[in-house]
Design an enzyme around this catalytic site. Structure first.
Site, PDB file in Angstrom:
ATOM      1  N   GLY D 201       0.809  -1.222   0.000  1.00  0.00           N
ATOM      2  CA  GLY D 201       0.000   0.000   0.000  1.00  0.00           C
ATOM      3  C   GLY D 201       0.833   1.259   0.000  1.00  0.00           C
ATOM      4  O   GLY D 201       2.005   1.251  -0.351  1.00  0.00           O
ATOM      5  N   ASP D 226      -4.728  -8.027  -8.013  1.00  0.00           N
ATOM      6  CA  ASP D 226      -4.545  -7.900  -6.561  1.00  0.00           C
ATOM      7  C   ASP D 226      -3.379  -6.963  -6.295  1.00  0.00           C
ATOM      8  O   ASP D 226      -2.222  -7.305  -6.540  1.00  0.00           O
ATOM      9  CB  ASP D 226      -4.231  -9.264  -5.927  1.00  0.00           C
ATOM     10  CG  ASP D 226      -5.437 -10.164  -5.901  1.00  0.00           C
ATOM     11  OD1 ASP D 226      -6.566  -9.636  -5.829  1.00  0.00           O
ATOM     12  OD2 ASP D 226      -5.253 -11.386  -5.969  1.00  0.00           O
ATOM     13  N   LEU D 227      -3.664  -5.821  -5.752  1.00  0.00           N
ATOM     14  CA  LEU D 227      -2.643  -4.789  -5.556  1.00  0.00           C
ATOM     15  C   LEU D 227      -1.457  -5.312  -4.734  1.00  0.00           C
ATOM     16  O   LEU D 227      -1.628  -5.870  -3.662  1.00  0.00           O
ATOM     17  CB  LEU D 227      -3.274  -3.578  -4.854  1.00  0.00           C
ATOM     18  CG  LEU D 227      -2.404  -2.316  -4.850  1.00  0.00           C
ATOM     19  CD1 LEU D 227      -2.192  -1.793  -6.251  1.00  0.00           C
ATOM     20  CD2 LEU D 227      -3.015  -1.257  -3.956  1.00  0.00           C
ATOM     21  N   ASP D 228      -0.242  -5.110  -5.243  1.00  0.00           N
ATOM     22  CA  ASP D 228       0.998  -5.484  -4.553  1.00  0.00           C
ATOM     23  C   ASP D 228       1.112  -6.981  -4.290  1.00  0.00           C
ATOM     24  O   ASP D 228       1.921  -7.412  -3.457  1.00  0.00           O
ATOM     25  CB  ASP D 228       1.144  -4.723  -3.214  1.00  0.00           C
ATOM     26  CG  ASP D 228       1.226  -3.225  -3.420  1.00  0.00           C
ATOM     27  OD1 ASP D 228       1.655  -2.796  -4.502  1.00  0.00           O
ATOM     28  OD2 ASP D 228       0.863  -2.475  -2.494  1.00  0.00           O
ATOM     29  N   GLU D 229       0.308  -7.785  -5.001  1.00  0.00           N
ATOM     30  CA  GLU D 229       0.316  -9.223  -4.758  1.00  0.00           C
ATOM     31  C   GLU D 229       0.845 -10.006  -5.956  1.00  0.00           C
ATOM     32  O   GLU D 229       0.845 -11.231  -5.955  1.00  0.00           O
ATOM     33  CB  GLU D 229      -1.111  -9.707  -4.439  1.00  0.00           C
ATOM     34  CG  GLU D 229      -1.694  -9.187  -3.150  1.00  0.00           C
ATOM     35  CD  GLU D 229      -1.114  -9.885  -1.928  1.00  0.00           C
ATOM     36  OE1 GLU D 229      -0.606 -11.014  -2.078  1.00  0.00           O
ATOM     37  OE2 GLU D 229      -1.146  -9.284  -0.833  1.00  0.00           O
TER      38      GLU D 229
END
Lengths: 284, 284, 284, 284
Positions: D201, D226-229
């Protein structure tokens, strides 16, 4: 409020810290930061001190005199005092490699390096466009064996004109004469593209490849008249393996050179380096 | 000549260093080493100071009183003073993994760790032979959900008996109760086998493998009642790649755990750690 | 199912991979893993290949003959073939330093090093108790200038008796003669306590301290008759600063030596090292 | 002579390597480099193979068809084939931070990155002068919550026009929609300024400072919905201590970001990355 940085080294003795901090207090200064170190083998005391004074330039000059008479002499101190807010003046010497120049000018442009860069001096014309893009004056002074003495005289003249405080050799490919170096003792920072003392001299990446090392490095040091033997300021390394050829070493090395040189410049600008016995004390 | 270490933190103010060093001088002490730091955001002052006194224990006790009254109170100091030559007493808590235990006892045997180890406590019997080989008393106290409270009472009793100064959890696989932890605030050192705050909790190497990270780590921290949330003392990492499976991660991690835990123990023994705001200041 | 590891190097040519994998297939083998590398400057091909055979020892011996005749000769291959499941036999040579010995025996005891250790040989008696604690036979063979030849003859006899495959010098403080070294070409692993080629010879930590380097290292290499000049297997480094004295260098270096030497031993045991031109190819 | 790179993954089976290398040989190709890996837990086979063909484009197209029919289908291969000499087309997305942009364009200008950069897209106008200095077209497409869909449509149109192969988010401060991301599966490279999965984040340096970590990192990964995943391509770290504040973290982090992102881009350009199970295999 003037912020001042004081660098001191002297033979170790009782009471130095108290003496210095009291003297500052007695002159209405406030000690805000101390870092201090004793080399127990050499019995030498080192200290970096930041303090604030509510005084003008004139009174500070007086302070210096009094400090010298009442403190420094008693302890045989080697000491330097700097106005912390005043940006030092740095000259860049370059030749044909551009990566360190790009890196330094980029950091300078973004405000990361608190320094003035009045002049870039080069023995080639190749990097003039980069200097221009960053709006820094560029002086081309060719150097040959025959013209070296004259060229250095010209360089020294320019440095004098611009009141240069220190010089950074950003992959400058000429060896400076002892005469030149002696005028800027511990004020010329070089980047050597090897993990010194391994692979001194020319073509270190080739030698490292030849030897089959598993790690290569870069070293930033102050220039002395002994080539590649000056006090080391910073080193960094990167792993290599059998899959990397000389060209890969050079590419990986470039990133090292940029980082190591910029760290060394920062230490120097922030007055965090003391040289003693051909070694550096780097305050944190 | 008594060597003494003084750790201080307090709200930042003018003149702290001069006040402290003068007070020491006035009591015939000699300040030999200062490291000091100001957190400008928190406006908190931190200092570690080593000094020598030509005094017996009794006079030192008096010095402490005077220091508290005449210095510490004026600055709202949180302070600790240690006899530098006196080895602290460390209890080891272990379970079944032997690598950290071997490493710590090896370093202790070679004189690298200046600490006394009066007792090893374990919830399993597996590592008793290692303790025996190194001539350290070993106490087996099994822990189950039902017996946890009782077991901890027994542990605390043993720690009291041996006048333990601090505890090292060398891969101890039980969670200590808040009640237990509160009795040893910032005096229980744990090794967590991940690069915290990544992968807290159990099986971090499995989680790291699952996530496909390129670097794994280990973290040593003081234990607080918030699991894996205590102040971090030391971290270290090692590169991994797709060719490594969970078992490789575990093997590589073991070397990390040993090194990180032993470094944290050394920092603690040498009184180089100050905790503030759930973070550590590690003097150099 | 016999697992076999094949190490090959030869002048680079078209079709080597297909030829080798087809030959294995034709003999009812299954290639399960290939790693391969071409040094474009030397035009040399390197390959490590793991395969499975559904055959007994006798048939494997036949396979070797056929491989030699039908494949290896055509390509001027230098090749070695190993039964992957058979643990090699390692002799340890030590003197007085115990940290590498502790580390290796600990890793061996925990199953991390898939090797047999039939014998530890030392020119001093100091470490005999450690050997005993780990149940490894220990042979004390003193070495003086006068007795060196005789001592080496005795060492060689013991190595022959135990059918030793390779030797690890775990801080063994004697220089082996060229005659000795030549019998174990690329089968003697040494740990040198510096970042070679920096600081070869004796007392490297002292020299590193003297030079004021910011990073120290350790190097594991195969022993050749040129002291400290053999092919490098592994290197690792750690940062140091002006606050560290020679003793700190030595302590930090110990951790490096243990890690670097154990990694080199693992590479060797797993048949992941090929030597060519005094450099190593380390398969991953 | 056409150089071709082949990336393959499929369920592990006997004989894959021999089958593939024979097929290439039968079509007059020469296998010059293989790197191969089996994930024993997933029982998945991965291979990167470089080969040369003495063929024109048309025949290569035929080769692809035949390879698909006669090899790939039999083994359920997921495979990709690239003309090694053809530079891929990379679009850069930036916002206001300039350090990664400077770094990438500098490496591109010096020939280090073998890629074409037809377009830089930004939601701000700030970095237009840098694009201009390096002679790369710059397109300003502002993005607000209300205009996001439209803006992305415009971005996609530009990417189509320029036949962009992959996208690099060089500190682009907008989150791409799932719709956008799905059109460039494993073809969008992001740099996240933390050691993921720690501190996902926004404001990771602030969080790292808050937590008191001793090491910070940067992570380059493929963007998924999926953010940052997404699958991690590269990570690197640097040590920090209590003396560093958030601003120091940010400065040190910048150097990390540049290096990690440029390494990830190089891996991608050289077709050395295979994604499987949300993890990357990075061939060496």
């Amino acid at each position: 409020m003037k912020e001042t940085t004081l660098l001191i080294n002297c033979p170790d003795k009782k009471g130095i810290i108290a003496t210095v901090t009291n003297f500052i207090l007695s002159k209405k200064g406030n000690t805000i930061y101390i870092e201090q170190h004793v080399d127990r083998e050499l019995k030498e005391f080192f200290m970096r001190l930041e303090c604030e004074f509510d005084q003008d330039e004139e009174k500070l000059a007086l302070f210096k005199e009094l400090f010298n008479t009442h403190v420094a002499k008693n302890y045989n101190m080697h000491w330097e005092m700097y106005n912390t807010e005043k940006k030092p003046k740095m000259a860049l010497f370059v030749s044909k490699y551009d990566h360190c120049l790009y890196d330094i000018l980029g950091r300078h442009a973004s405000g990361e390096l608190k320094v003035k860069i009045p002049i870039i001096i080069s023995n080639h014309n190749d990097l003039a466009p980069i200097a221009k893009a960053f709006n820094i004056p560029f002086k081309h002074i060719p150097v040959t064996k025959a013209t070296k003495e004259e060229a250095e005289a010209q360089q020294l003249e320019i440095l004098r004109e611009h009141k240069i405080d220190f010089i950074v050799l950003a992959r400058y490919m000429q060896i400076l004469s002892a005469n030149f170096v002696d005028r800027f003792t511990h004020k010329i920072i070089n980047i050597h593209h090897s993990f010194l003392p391994a692979f001194p001299g020319a073509k270190p990446y080739h030698s490292a490849y030849e030897r089959g090392v598993k790690i290569i490095g870069a070293t930033s040091h102050y220039v002395t008249s002994d080539l590649d033997e000056g006090p080391i300021i910073e080193q960094e390394i990167v792993r290599v393996s059998h899959i990397h050829n000389v060209q890969d070493f050079i590419l990986k090395g470039r990133d090292l050179e940029k980082i190591v040189l910029s760290r060394a410049i920062k230490h120097h600008i922030e007055r965090k380096v003391l040289v003693y016995n051909n070694k550096t004390v780097i305050f944190s």
